[in-house]
Design a protein around this motif. Structure first.
Motif, PDB file in Angstrom:
ATOM      1  N   PRO A  90      -3.339  -5.047   1.780  1.00 28.62           N
ATOM      2  CA  PRO A  90      -3.013  -3.689   1.331  1.00 28.62           C
ATOM      3  C   PRO A  90      -1.789  -3.706   0.419  1.00 28.62           C
ATOM      4  CG  PRO A  90      -2.937  -3.863   3.749  1.00 28.62           C
ATOM      5  CD  PRO A  90      -3.024  -5.246   3.207  1.00 28.62           C
ATOM      6  N   GLN A  91      -1.724  -2.712  -0.476  1.00 28.21           N
ATOM      7  CA  GLN A  91      -0.606  -2.648  -1.415  1.00 28.21           C
ATOM      8  C   GLN A  91       0.611  -2.001  -0.786  1.00 28.21           C
ATOM      9  OE1 GLN A  91      -1.710  -1.578  -5.434  1.00 28.21           O
ATOM     10  NE2 GLN A  91      -2.572  -3.615  -5.281  1.00 28.21           N
ATOM     11  N   ARG A  92       0.409  -1.237   0.276  1.00 26.43           N
ATOM     12  CA  ARG A  92       1.557  -0.601   0.919  1.00 26.43           C
ATOM     13  C   ARG A  92       1.880  -1.350   2.208  1.00 26.43           C
ATOM     14  NH1 ARG A  92      -1.011   4.097   1.230  1.00 26.43           N
ATOM     15  NH2 ARG A  92       0.169   4.587   3.100  1.00 26.43           N
ATOM     16  N   ALA A  93       3.100  -1.075   2.734  1.00 31.39           N
ATOM     17  CA  ALA A  93       3.594  -1.869   3.848  1.00 31.39           C
ATOM     18  C   ALA A  93       3.801  -1.044   5.107  1.00 31.39           C
ATOM     19  CB  ALA A  93       4.911  -2.550   3.440  1.00 31.39           C
ATOM     20  N   ASP A  94       2.993   0.023   5.304  1.00 28.30           N
ATOM     21  CA  ASP A  94       3.159   0.831   6.514  1.00 28.30           C
ATOM     22  C   ASP A  94       1.888   0.787   7.363  1.00 28.30           C
ATOM     23  OD1 ASP A  94       1.415   2.421   5.050  1.00 28.30           O
ATOM     24  OD2 ASP A  94       3.038   3.645   4.244  1.00 28.30           O
ATOM     25  N   TRP A  95       1.962   1.430   8.549  1.00 31.49           N
ATOM     26  CA  TRP A  95       0.831   1.386   9.470  1.00 31.49           C
ATOM     27  C   TRP A  95      -0.416   2.015   8.865  1.00 31.49           C
ATOM     28  CZ3 TRP A  95       0.687  -1.712  13.394  1.00 31.49           C
ATOM     29  CH2 TRP A  95       1.880  -2.099  14.021  1.00 31.49           C
ATOM     30  N   LEU A 139      -2.742  -0.219   7.228  1.00 34.54           N
ATOM     31  CA  LEU A 139      -3.554  -1.126   8.058  1.00 34.54           C
ATOM     32  C   LEU A 139      -4.770  -0.427   8.644  1.00 34.54           C
ATOM     33  CD1 LEU A 139      -1.175  -3.349  10.221  1.00 34.54           C
ATOM     34  CD2 LEU A 139      -2.502  -3.981   8.219  1.00 34.54           C
TER      35      LEU A 139
END
Lengths: 191, 191, 191, 191
Positions: free
Chosen positions: C28-33, C36
């Motif tokens: 994923p390009q973002r790093a939050d839950w 996922l």
């Protein structure tokens, strides 16, 4: 400790590297000759890197054919070689997609140089474990070809910024020099 | 049942994992230094994960060198280890592409912890099959390094949310601790 | 003709299939839950297919452990099995990305059914070459588990269009049924 | 020099080629029958190329079964064969995605022809090393099947521009002709 798994693992890694490079040859969406033309530099770098990885596999094969005992240091020296080889698909793709631009061409040489040094380090580690009178030590001798390759890479890297074709020509020279299988070891072992 | 195929299959899976991680290093479209800069965190996580997979391969090699009989439980305990290892390319890519952001850094530690526990479970399964006086049981002993690694991962995971560099530093410490090949087994077997 | 290369080639193919499935878990390009969450169904199908490929590898291992002679028919029956297994990453990705929608769930079952039939065909081919009193023939016996699996797949495929969870539950049942390694062969060979 | 690593490396490369082709079957974003329809030509070319690579693996297996000594020339002749085989996933994808358009269909034949010639060259290199009375030389004989395949490819390539189905039909004919395992070698070696 037996060398079987080290050979099998190295075979696996090199086999995968040699084949994932071909994924950089992206399937064109059109079906005419024009669609193939931009792939030509990608194809040429693929051929060059295929030959380099083939040379490494061949020489690795010869070197371990003359090796009987392995230890922890040899395992890590081998993984270190595989690390630099694993960057070949990346630099191949970068050089190919940018039509042999100076910087990617120089970086390609840097990776080849570091892989070459890692190979020499692995060779030294094996000879250190087997003794200076071992078959491998005798077969390798003064390792003129290895030293000459490192020298040619070291010349090629800066010359990529003068004109990239000088660097590319030097890479081809190194490849041709090794394309002949390592007769030093082969001949000394077989006769 | 012979261990040859289990070793060959594990070698294949680890060789593929170690090389598909490099696909996350996407070939830049431009040919200057600026195009390489965003790849630096991806490259650093690649190096870290290459070392971790190298450690697993090395220790797996040593462990099965000291194993003579395998059974169905060992086959599945080994597949269970390979499952957690197979997630390393994903978490490596996620951590690298997000420049070591807290959540991916913590999840990276979770996968390393679960792979570590799977390794310990595999080790127990082999020792259970071979008896407490087997060569492997003697060589592993109290497994201080294994327990310490699990502890360091367990500390690293929550500390990623305090500051991600604490977690990253702990991962590097674990890697360095293991980079020395497992001399416990090697020395006991070879002498 | 020796079975070594057939085993090595099959190990290679299954090792690659089991690891390229993980590429479907796109970073994923973002790093939050939240980044996922959409990956959860993809992850669950990955786990299911990993277990199925693990089962095939395990059973293949047991079957060829009890095989001594191979011939051209066995080579092709084995390639036929590998063909259907090679479609598992595709149907896994399709089912996962579409959150277990009816059609992909049914097609997943079709591929599992055809792989299962290919396995039975390979088993018959080996037994035909070795004779009805061979160790493999005795160990396989009436092959209740194989027939039951085929039946469950055949029920699951149409039921995916009634409600997809019926089909998914049946796939999990088959996986659990085989997760126990093939003790029939193991016990008869080892004692 | 032993043939073990050459076989293992070739197995690895062919196993990877046969499985990365399946990545060209891109997972559709929708879950209905319409989403599968455009994949049909891609699937059909996948089946064809799977069969061709299976034939190469089978014949390679038989050929090296009858080979006892390898040398540097054989190593390079084998890498040369693997090079042309490594282009099969690319031409398969190109032909499939463009629904058997004339140019990709012709280029597919060119790669098959060059792979076929590389196989014949490898065969000659082995026979040259083993002598005209070796088991392989006797088993291969006048190599009618090999020569006929090359002829059919040579006819298929230009005929793709007349009508692509002529070429495709000829590829299927060659595949069917080889699908029968190489009984020449098998029968002469086993009896």
């Amino acid at each position: 400790m037996s060398k079987g798994r080290l050979e099998a693992f190295s075979d696996g890694v090199i086999a995968i590297l040699i084949t994932i490079m071909v994924l950089e040859l992206k399937v064109p969406q059109r079906a005419d000759w024009d669609a193939l033309r931009p792939l030509l530099p990608v194809f040429l770098t693929y051929v060059l890197s295929f030959v380099f990885l083939g040379i490494y596999w061949n020489n690795h094969h010869h070197m371990f054919h003359a090796t009987h005992q392995i230890n922890g240091k040899i395992l890590w020296a081998n993984l270190h070689l595989l690390f630099w080889l694993s960057l070949i698909p990346f630099v191949t793709g970068w050089m190919g997609e940018n039509h042999f631009a100076p910087l990617p061409t120089a970086v390609y040489g840097v990776v080849l140089l570091l892989a070459g040094l890692a190979y020499v380090l692995l060779q030294h580690t094996i000879i250190a474990a087997q003794g200076p009178n071992s078959r491998l030590a005798t077969a390798v001798g003064r390792d003129v070809k290895g030293k000459l390759s490192a020298l040619l890479y070291a010349v090629a890297i800066p010359s990529a910024f003068v004109h990239q074709w000088i660097a590319d020509a030097l890479y081809v020279v190194v490849a041709l020099m090794w394309l002949v299988p390592d007769r030093r070891i082969e001949s000394k072992l077989d006769h």
